[in-house]
Structures are given as C-alpha cells and as structure tokens.
Write an enzyme that holds these catalytic residues in place. Structure first.
Site, PDB file in Angstrom:
ATOM      1  N   THR A   1       0.829  -1.211   0.000  1.00  7.51           N
ATOM      2  CA  THR A   1       0.000   0.000   0.000  1.00  7.51           C
ATOM      3  C   THR A   1       0.862   1.259   0.000  1.00  7.51           C
ATOM      4  O   THR A   1       2.021   1.243   0.439  1.00  7.51           O
ATOM      5  CB  THR A   1      -0.892   0.034   1.261  1.00  7.51           C
ATOM      6  OG1 THR A   1      -0.053   0.009   2.428  1.00  7.51           O
ATOM      7  CG2 THR A   1      -1.838  -1.152   1.311  1.00  7.51           C
ATOM      8  N   HIS A   2       0.245   2.342  -0.516  1.00 10.76           N
ATOM      9  CA  HIS A   2       0.763   3.703  -0.317  1.00 10.76           C
ATOM     10  C   HIS A   2      -0.430   4.439   0.267  1.00 10.76           C
ATOM     11  O   HIS A   2      -1.205   5.060  -0.467  1.00 10.76           O
ATOM     12  CB  HIS A   2       1.136   4.357  -1.652  1.00 10.76           C
ATOM     13  CG  HIS A   2       2.450   3.946  -2.232  1.00 10.76           C
ATOM     14  ND1 HIS A   2       3.639   4.175  -1.586  1.00 10.76           N
ATOM     15  CD2 HIS A   2       2.774   3.355  -3.397  1.00 10.76           C
ATOM     16  CE1 HIS A   2       4.637   3.734  -2.347  1.00 10.76           C
ATOM     17  NE2 HIS A   2       4.140   3.222  -3.444  1.00 10.76           N
TER      18      HIS A   2
ATOM     19  N   ARG B   1       6.230   2.837   2.768  1.00  9.85           N
ATOM     20  CA  ARG B   1       6.345   4.210   3.268  1.00  9.85           C
ATOM     21  C   ARG B   1       7.678   4.873   2.910  1.00  9.85           C
ATOM     22  O   ARG B   1       7.802   6.080   2.948  1.00  9.85           O
ATOM     23  CB  ARG B   1       6.127   4.190   4.794  1.00  9.85           C
ATOM     24  CG  ARG B   1       6.261   5.510   5.511  1.00  9.85           C
ATOM     25  CD  ARG B   1       5.231   6.527   5.030  1.00  9.85           C
ATOM     26  NE  ARG B   1       5.398   7.804   5.711  1.00  9.85           N
ATOM     27  CZ  ARG B   1       6.368   8.676   5.463  1.00  9.85           C
ATOM     28  NH1 ARG B   1       7.291   8.412   4.534  1.00  9.85           N
ATOM     29  NH2 ARG B   1       6.443   9.810   6.127  1.00  9.85           N
ATOM     30  N   LYS B   2       8.657   4.045   2.587  1.00  5.26           N
ATOM     31  CA  LYS B   2       9.999   4.570   2.242  1.00  5.26           C
ATOM     32  C   LYS B   2      10.438   5.659   3.215  1.00  5.26           C
ATOM     33  O   LYS B   2      10.738   6.809   2.831  1.00  5.26           O
ATOM     34  CB  LYS B   2      10.045   5.092   0.808  1.00  5.26           C
ATOM     35  CG  LYS B   2       9.787   4.017  -0.243  1.00  5.26           C
ATOM     36  CD  LYS B   2      10.068   4.521  -1.647  1.00  5.26           C
ATOM     37  CE  LYS B   2       9.862   3.467  -2.712  1.00  5.26           C
ATOM     38  NZ  LYS B   2       8.444   3.135  -2.960  1.00  5.26           N
TER      39      LYS B   2
ATOM     40  N   THR C   1      12.324  11.220  14.172  1.00  5.18           N
ATOM     41  CA  THR C   1      11.192  11.561  13.301  1.00  5.18           C
ATOM     42  C   THR C   1      10.483  10.304  12.792  1.00  5.18           C
ATOM     43  O   THR C   1       9.250  10.236  12.776  1.00  5.18           O
ATOM     44  CB  THR C   1      11.669  12.428  12.110  1.00  5.18           C
ATOM     45  OG1 THR C   1      12.285  13.599  12.645  1.00  5.18           O
ATOM     46  CG2 THR C   1      10.524  12.826  11.205  1.00  5.18           C
TER      47      THR C   1
END
Ligand code: S5P
Length: 268
Positions: free
Chosen positions: A63-64, A94-95, A102
């Site tokens: 997924t994105h 998600r890269k 963060t």
C-alpha cells in the site's frame, strides 16, 4: 548451507527469526504465491475492490496509504478484514528517510499509525543506521519487519554499487528487524538469507513514461527475487474480474519461475 537462491521457501523458515518474515514465508508456501500486488489507486472503493479481487492470488498487499483521497479508519479495518479473509500480509511502502526520532513518530503516530496494521515497511538508508534503530524501537515489539531499499527499478537510480553494498552492511547490524531488501537481484553473501522483494515487474511492457523499468516475473525470480511486486500490470486492466484474472496470471508465472529456480519440475 545451500544458498537461499536454490532453497524452497519452507526450508528457509529456519533461517528467519523475525515474526513477519516467518509469516510471509509460510503464507507464500501455503498459497503457492510469491506475488505482491501494489494497489496504487486513489479512492477507498477502488482500493477495496482491487484488494478483494487479487486477495486469493497474493501473499502480500503493498500500500501507499498517502495516495488515498478518502482514507479513514474504516479503510484500515476493512483492509485487515480482507487480509484475514484471503490470508495475506500487508506492506506499507512508506519509504521512510528521516532521522530516528522523526521516523519513530511517522511510524507509530499520525492519522495512519502504520506500525499498528502493517506487517512490513521499508526505509531508505540515506540517514544512516539511526533510521533502523528508530523504526525497530516501534516495530520489533509488535513483531514487524523492515526492508531496506538497496536498489531501485527506476532509470538513473543512485542506489547501486557502493550504496547497495552499504545497505547490506547496515542490514547486518540489525538482523532481528531487517528481514531483507527491495532490490532487483539476490544480495548478501553465501550463508546469509535475506528476503528479496522486487518491483518493476510487468508482462508485456518495458517501462512507463516516467522512468519506471520493467522486467518479467521469470527474469527477476531467476535473478533472486523471492517476491514479485506488480502494480499497474495487475490493476490497470479494468473491472474486478479482469483484475482477478491478471493477478492469477502473475501468481502462476511467479510460482513457475520459483519452481524452476529451486529445481521443482511441476507447476500449477
Ligand atoms: O525501486 C522501486 C521500489 C518500489 S517500492 N521501484 C518501484 O516501482 N517501487 C514501487 O513499486 C512503486 O512505488 C510502486 O508502488 C510499485 C510499482 O508499481 P508499477 O505500477 O510500476 O508496477
């Protein structure tokens, strides 16, 4: 040890301790599928339609979530229900690419709370090993796994040569959490077993107009892919039945290529 390249998925189970890696190998074997479909569509209705159509043929859905215009908590619930119904794992592509502090927040919080539903995710190595320890602090207690982007499928990528070698070295420092790589071929030394997930796969197209480059399932599996990642090749064709048929075609191709690689002389 026999190189992972010529070992069956089930015999590689003992090489892995990470729960997500183990679950993926078991699912691949159970469903005779090394196909991951990348569902890059922008509405919830189409997303769920495609996932339901390809579900029986895949081991993994990629997924994105940031692409979805009408993303909501119900979408995640429905995705998880489909993952149980059809027996597949979930990989949020998600890269991640930021400092440890963060990525901890991006992985665990925000509207998506990725770590709470995604068995696998991935990260660029640009920031250095802190990105892995940050993500591991969230993902490991939940039994999640991480893939490092060691190579990319796109034209002109900088992820090659020394960069790719550095990704493998970084992975060695976090073996419990890093389960493998996004790459175009098998990586690592003899005696190491990394899961290789390969995007840029399509039958009948060489690329797109924005630098994507495609290879066939048989080529990439022959070069070491353990899971083929197919996006538009599966879902661009249209309605639910066509999408279902395309996914099954890629599943058969990917599985036949695997059987050939490990020397099993039968196919489905
Ligand atoms: O090197 C890469 C890494 C990834 S994760 N090349 C890629 O194409 N991807 C992803 O795989 C990309 O973000 C997209 O979601 C998918 C390929 O989609 P397709 O439609 O080109 O098959």
């Amino acid at each position: 040890m026999t190189p992972p390249h010529s070992q069956t998925y089930s015999s590689r189970l003992s090489n892995h301790t990470n729960p997500a890696a183990r679950a993926l190998l078991q699912c691949i074997e159970r469903k005779r599928s090394n196909l991951c479909v990348s569902v890059d569509v922008s509405t919830k209705a189409r997303f769920l339609e495609v996932v339901d159509a390809v579900g029986p043929s895949v081991c993994l859905i990629k997924t994105h979530m940031d692409i979805l215009e009408d993303f909501d908590a119900d979408l995640l619930e429905q995705l998880q229900a489909l993952s149980k119904k059809h027996d597949f794992l979930i990989f949020e592509d998600r890269k991640f690419a930021d400092i440890g502090n963060t990525v901890v927040l991006q992985y665990s919080k925000g509207t998506q709370r990725i770590a709470s539903w995604s068995h696998l995710t991935n990260a660029h190595i640009v920031p250095g090993p802190g990105i892995i320890s940050g993500l591991a602090s969230v993902g490991l207690p939940l039994g999640r796994g991480l893939l490092l982007l060691a190579e990319m499928s796109s034209e002109g990528t900088l992820a090659r040569g020394e960069y790719t070698d550095a990704a493998v070295r970084m992975a060695r420092g976090a073996r419990e959490f890093v389960v493998g790589f996004i790459a175009q071929r098998r990586l690592g030394e003899e005696g190491e077993d990394w899961l290789i997930l390969t995007p840029g796969v399509q039958l009948g197209a060489a690329g797109d107009t924005m630098g994507q480059q495609y290879n066939t399932p048989s080529k990439v599996v022959g070069e070491g892919a353990d899971v083929i990642i197919v996006g538009r090749g599966v879902y661009a064709k249209g309605g639910k039945e066509e999408v279902r048929a395309e996914a099954e075609r890629y599943r058969r191709e990917g599985w036949a290529a695997y059987e050939k690689r490990v020397g099993i002389h039968k196919s489905t």
